[in-house]
Write a protein that holds these residues in place. Sequence first.
Motif, PDB file in Angstrom:
ATOM      1  N   GLN A 137      -8.812  -4.658   1.981  1.00  0.00           N
ATOM      2  CA  GLN A 137      -7.614  -5.258   1.399  1.00  0.00           C
ATOM      3  C   GLN A 137      -6.438  -4.269   1.393  1.00  0.00           C
ATOM      4  O   GLN A 137      -5.284  -4.648   1.587  1.00  0.00           O
ATOM      5  N   VAL A 138      -6.748  -3.002   1.161  1.00  0.00           N
ATOM      6  CA  VAL A 138      -5.703  -1.975   1.169  1.00  0.00           C
ATOM      7  C   VAL A 138      -5.024  -1.923   2.533  1.00  0.00           C
ATOM      8  O   VAL A 138      -3.788  -1.888   2.633  1.00  0.00           O
TER       9      VAL A 138
ATOM     10  N   LEU B  11      -6.851 -11.041  -3.815  1.00  0.00           N
ATOM     11  CA  LEU B  11      -6.572 -10.148  -4.941  1.00  0.00           C
ATOM     12  C   LEU B  11      -6.120 -10.984  -6.138  1.00  0.00           C
ATOM     13  O   LEU B  11      -5.311 -11.900  -5.990  1.00  0.00           O
TER      14      LEU B  11
ATOM     15  N   GLU C  19     -14.411  -0.051  -2.179  1.00  0.00           N
ATOM     16  CA  GLU C  19     -14.815  -1.446  -1.985  1.00  0.00           C
ATOM     17  C   GLU C  19     -13.625  -2.315  -1.579  1.00  0.00           C
ATOM     18  O   GLU C  19     -13.818  -3.407  -1.013  1.00  0.00           O
ATOM     19  N   LEU C  20     -12.415  -1.878  -1.892  1.00  0.00           N
ATOM     20  CA  LEU C  20     -11.207  -2.645  -1.589  1.00  0.00           C
ATOM     21  C   LEU C  20     -10.490  -2.139  -0.332  1.00  0.00           C
ATOM     22  O   LEU C  20      -9.349  -2.528  -0.079  1.00  0.00           O
ATOM     23  N   SER C  21     -11.136  -1.293   0.443  1.00  0.00           N
ATOM     24  CA  SER C  21     -10.402  -0.640   1.535  1.00  0.00           C
ATOM     25  C   SER C  21      -9.865  -1.633   2.570  1.00  0.00           C
ATOM     26  O   SER C  21      -8.769  -1.428   3.104  1.00  0.00           O
TER      27      SER C  21
ATOM     28  N   PRO D  99      -7.179   1.378  -6.304  1.00  0.00           N
ATOM     29  CA  PRO D  99      -8.388   0.743  -5.756  1.00  0.00           C
ATOM     30  C   PRO D  99      -9.466   1.776  -5.452  1.00  0.00           C
ATOM     31  O   PRO D  99      -9.181   2.971  -5.336  1.00  0.00           O
TER      32      PRO D  99
ATOM     33  N   GLU E 137      -8.973  -6.409  -9.538  1.00  0.00           N
ATOM     34  CA  GLU E 137     -10.064  -5.736  -8.821  1.00  0.00           C
ATOM     35  C   GLU E 137      -9.915  -4.214  -8.785  1.00  0.00           C
ATOM     36  O   GLU E 137     -10.851  -3.515  -8.365  1.00  0.00           O
ATOM     37  N   CYS E 138      -8.754  -3.688  -9.175  1.00  0.00           N
ATOM     38  CA  CYS E 138      -8.553  -2.242  -9.168  1.00  0.00           C
ATOM     39  C   CYS E 138      -9.073  -1.648 -10.476  1.00  0.00           C
ATOM     40  O   CYS E 138      -8.876  -2.222 -11.544  1.00  0.00           O
TER      41      CYS E 138
ATOM     42  N   THR F  65       0.857  -1.183   0.000  1.00  0.00           N
ATOM     43  CA  THR F  65       0.000   0.000   0.000  1.00  0.00           C
ATOM     44  C   THR F  65       0.893   1.233   0.000  1.00  0.00           C
ATOM     45  O   THR F  65       1.879   1.299   0.726  1.00  0.00           O
TER      46      THR F  65
END
Lengths: 178, 178
Positions: B81-82, B101, B77-79, B74, B116-117, B35
């Motif tokens: 995972q971030v 991912l 919705e991916l927060s 991203p 997904e990004c 990240t």
Amino acid sequence: MKKRSLPLGRVYRLLEPGPVVLLTTAGAAGANVMTLSWHMMMEFEPPLVGCIVSGRHHSFDLLRASRECVLNIPTVELSKQVVACGNTSGRKLDKFAAFGLTAVASFRVRPPRIEECYANLECTVADTRMVNRYNLFVLEVVQAWVDPAVKEPRTIHHAGRGVFVVAGETIRLPSRMK
Amino acid sequence: MKKRSLPLGRVYRLLEPGPVVLLTTAGAAGANVMTLSWHMMMEFEPPLVGCIVSGRHHSFDLLRASRECVLNIPTVELSKQVVACGNTSGRKLDKFAAFGLTAVASFRVRPPRIEECYANLECTVADTRMVNRYNLFVLEVVQAWVDPAVKEPRTIHHAGRGVFVVAGETIRLPSRMK
């Protein structure tokens, strides 16, 4: 706005989200202000900030000569002034007077702070070695101010051609990231 | 996501607003993802991007050795995972598998893109001269991808300590600024 001094170790929390900023500089003929989006945090403390200032700008000459500036962070209420500052040159215009921005004295540097911005970061130029190649100035924030009444600042984020994304909701996730 | 190639001259419109990105790299032992919030545009075209990658990170070693990476952008919705990618090390963990991912092949570089990004910027390292002093890599974007179905991406902007500001409303103002 009644601002308080912000510990330097927290400066990254203002700039890391990527807001448009207003860069103030000063020279013998007075102060200037330009709109700037190309900046990033480079170190937490003392806070170092990299920024790209094109050699075409009047502010480039002032910044290189004086080695001082202020990064002023506006919110959406100032978006018209932000665009106006980005579309005019300080060589021909006193932007403070033209756009109703109030210049107030800084504490550590000569360039003024902009009163209407919710945060002001007084900076000295720490490194000019990348200026010739990339127009990249490394700034050190030496004094930071923030209005504690602004809890969730609606900063604006330039997406090109006058399109700005306004800071929306704030979310909090468990994280060990600084 | 079905993405289209984005003209390189428009890459700045993705990164200038300051979103958190996921940096993918690759080495002999496989790919990694970290990240990253400390980045800025440095040139419009070819697009140059400066970013700070701490020497503590596994990705630092992979980036310096391979001189290639992908900046994956991203949305909210991916927060989770971030944050998960920011709180773990690729030295010990396959983050793609651990956090769901999807690594898909890039076109111009070895490190994978993250499916997904909504946008992926394939990059080569253009300049390492500021790595020793500042951990600053200058990247050149050589291929860009974006999902045209995502009109107003709800990117996330890190304000420290797991606090993220989500991109809100978009405003448009008459401007001559690029």
